[in-house]
Enzyme design. Structure first.
Site, PDB file in Angstrom:
ATOM      1  N   ASN A   9       0.723  -1.331   0.070  1.00 29.53           N
ATOM      2  CA  ASN A   9      -0.115  -0.005  -0.093  1.00 29.53           C
ATOM      3  C   ASN A   9       0.920   1.157   0.181  1.00 29.53           C
ATOM      4  O   ASN A   9       1.477   1.733   1.287  1.00 29.53           O
ATOM      5  CB  ASN A   9      -1.028  -0.016   1.085  1.00 29.53           C
ATOM      6  CG  ASN A   9      -1.934   1.345   1.138  1.00 29.53           C
ATOM      7  OD1 ASN A   9      -1.697   2.012   0.196  1.00 29.53           O
ATOM      8  ND2 ASN A   9      -2.420   1.356   2.360  1.00 29.53           N
ATOM      9  N   TRP A  10       1.074   1.879  -1.071  1.00 28.47           N
ATOM     10  CA  TRP A  10       1.973   2.924  -1.083  1.00 28.47           C
ATOM     11  C   TRP A  10       1.284   4.205  -0.671  1.00 28.47           C
ATOM     12  O   TRP A  10       2.025   5.442  -0.326  1.00 28.47           O
ATOM     13  CB  TRP A  10       2.354   3.294  -2.743  1.00 28.47           C
ATOM     14  CG  TRP A  10       3.097   2.177  -3.492  1.00 28.47           C
ATOM     15  CD1 TRP A  10       3.525   1.203  -2.825  1.00 28.47           C
ATOM     16  CD2 TRP A  10       3.540   2.331  -4.874  1.00 28.47           C
ATOM     17  NE1 TRP A  10       4.348   0.532  -3.728  1.00 28.47           N
ATOM     18  CE2 TRP A  10       4.497   1.151  -5.123  1.00 28.47           C
ATOM     19  CE3 TRP A  10       3.595   3.275  -5.743  1.00 28.47           C
ATOM     20  CZ2 TRP A  10       5.008   0.848  -6.272  1.00 28.47           C
ATOM     21  CZ3 TRP A  10       4.000   2.970  -7.179  1.00 28.47           C
ATOM     22  CH2 TRP A  10       4.693   2.007  -7.221  1.00 28.47           C
ATOM     23  N   LYS A  11      -0.032   4.294  -0.309  1.00 30.42           N
ATOM     24  CA  LYS A  11      -0.544   5.534   0.286  1.00 30.42           C
ATOM     25  C   LYS A  11      -0.201   6.789  -0.910  1.00 30.42           C
ATOM     26  O   LYS A  11      -0.312   6.217  -2.013  1.00 30.42           O
ATOM     27  CB  LYS A  11      -0.084   5.768   1.688  1.00 30.42           C
ATOM     28  CG  LYS A  11      -0.158   4.303   2.528  1.00 30.42           C
ATOM     29  CD  LYS A  11      -0.234   4.640   3.853  1.00 30.42           C
ATOM     30  CE  LYS A  11      -0.272   3.267   4.718  1.00 30.42           C
ATOM     31  NZ  LYS A  11      -0.206   3.355   6.191  1.00 30.42           N
ATOM     32  N   GLU A 169      -5.417  -4.533  10.625  1.00 33.91           N
ATOM     33  CA  GLU A 169      -4.343  -3.547  10.767  1.00 33.91           C
ATOM     34  C   GLU A 169      -4.475  -2.867  12.049  1.00 33.91           C
ATOM     35  O   GLU A 169      -5.653  -1.869  12.077  1.00 33.91           O
ATOM     36  CB  GLU A 169      -4.365  -2.580   9.558  1.00 33.91           C
ATOM     37  CG  GLU A 169      -4.137  -3.056   8.318  1.00 33.91           C
ATOM     38  CD  GLU A 169      -3.505  -2.189   7.371  1.00 33.91           C
ATOM     39  OE1 GLU A 169      -2.287  -2.573   6.758  1.00 33.91           O
ATOM     40  OE2 GLU A 169      -4.204  -1.180   7.021  1.00 33.91           O
ATOM     41  N   GLY A 175       2.521   2.412  10.941  1.00 37.74           N
ATOM     42  CA  GLY A 175       3.461   3.619  10.820  1.00 37.74           C
ATOM     43  C   GLY A 175       4.066   4.026  12.198  1.00 37.74           C
ATOM     44  O   GLY A 175       5.089   5.086  12.165  1.00 37.74           O
ATOM     45  N   SER A 215       3.422  -1.959  10.753  1.00 35.76           N
ATOM     46  CA  SER A 215       4.750  -2.116  10.776  1.00 35.76           C
ATOM     47  C   SER A 215       5.477  -3.088  10.792  1.00 35.76           C
ATOM     48  O   SER A 215       6.366  -3.834  11.154  1.00 35.76           O
ATOM     49  CB  SER A 215       5.050  -1.657  12.286  1.00 35.76           C
ATOM     50  OG  SER A 215       4.674  -0.068  12.691  1.00 35.76           O
ATOM     51  N   GLY A 236       2.919  -0.906   4.436  1.00 32.14           N
ATOM     52  CA  GLY A 236       2.844   0.576   4.084  1.00 32.14           C
ATOM     53  C   GLY A 236       4.288   0.827   3.955  1.00 32.14           C
ATOM     54  O   GLY A 236       5.109   0.788   2.788  1.00 32.14           O
ATOM     55  N   GLY A 237       5.101   1.409   4.735  1.00 37.38           N
ATOM     56  CA  GLY A 237       6.261   2.148   4.787  1.00 37.38           C
ATOM     57  C   GLY A 237       7.589   1.272   4.153  1.00 37.38           C
ATOM     58  O   GLY A 237       8.108   1.508   3.229  1.00 37.38           O
TER      59      GLY A 237
END
Ligand code: 13P
Length: 255
Positions: A9-11, A169, A175, A215, A236-237
């Site tokens: 998920n690149w957001k 999530e 994050g 995370s 994510g990150g």
């Protein structure tokens, strides 16, 4: 056997050039996948088609939207219909991410409509759920997630479940660098599966892919994915760096 998936998920990250380079680097290092081990990449809307062209010849790599609208078409300036994502070549759409719920006011009722639109348009849905920290601290996370699932997806018919993936999530882990322990993840995933078993029967629940997000990184992915009810991750990150994302994909293959 249910599928395992690692989804990026690149957001709202990665402009066209950076996204192109990231996908190219991921494809270069990608281990062999099969229909039971898939990779999904969710770029911002505007780069979906570009990413589709990059991965279209790569088996078991799919593209997802990060959202879609509740309606099929019409005067809704700025919105994107599920059918448009499908036309662009997306296979999946992420719905109900906590950032959509928090910053854009998406309610369970809205998410139920989006889920219907997406499935009716031929997309598969990655439906997100997860509790905030105060709910975790109060120990009522199971009831909280149950309410999200009941309102968002339990109106679906059993045959539609083949096109649904759940992503757990916990908001306190997104994050923050604070991952749920593998025991916390396993406990919630088992709870989610038991809810689906009660609603749709054990075979349907056994076939449901349930991803963990929050995370997740190469250093903790193997332990998380070794849990019997954790079927991969929504990242994510760590999905923004090819080596980290590939480390997580490799953890899925090894699980
Ligand atoms: P992080 O991996 O950055 O914690 O984000 C998780 C997430 O929100 C994926 O949808």
């Amino acid at each position: 056997m249910r599928k395992k998936i690692v989804a990026a998920n690149w957001k709202m990250n990665m402009n066209l050039d950076k996204g192109h380079a990231l996908v190219a680097a991921i494809l270069k290092g990608l281990p062999e996948l099969n229909s039971d081990n898939q990779v999904v990449i969710a770029p911002p809307f505007i780069n979906i088609q570009h990413t589709v062209y990059q991965v279209e010849d790569v088996p078991h790599v799919y593209v997802a939207g990060q959202n879609c609208f509740t309606e099929a078409a019409g005067a809704y300036t700025g919105e994107v219909a599920a059918s448009m994502l499908k036309d662009a070549g997306a296979e999946y759409v992420i719905l109900g991410h906590s950032e959509r719920r928090e910053y854009f006011g998406e309610t369970d009722a809205v998410l139920a409509k989006k889920t219907d639109q997406a499935l009716d348009s031929g997309l598969k849905v990655i439906f997100c759920c997860g509790e905030p920290l105060e709910i975790r601290d109060a120990g009522t996370q199971n009831d909280y997630v149950e309410a999200q699932l009941k309102a968002g997806v339990f109106h679906l018919h059993k045959h539609q479940l083949a096109n649904v993936v759940i992503a757990y999530e916990p908001i306190w882990a997104i994050g923050t660098g604070r991952t749920a322990s593998s025991q916390q993840a396993q406990d919630m995933h088992a709870h989610i599966r038991s809810l689906f078993a009660a609603q749709y029967g054990q075979p349907a629940a056994d076939n449901l892919t349930i991803l963990y997000g929050g995370s997740c990184k190469p250093s903790n992915a193997a332990e998380l994915f070794a849990c019997p009810d954790v079927d991969g991750g929504l990242i994510g990150g760590a999905s923004l760096k090819a080596d980290e994302f590939l480390g997580i994909v490799n953890a899925m293959i090894g699980a």
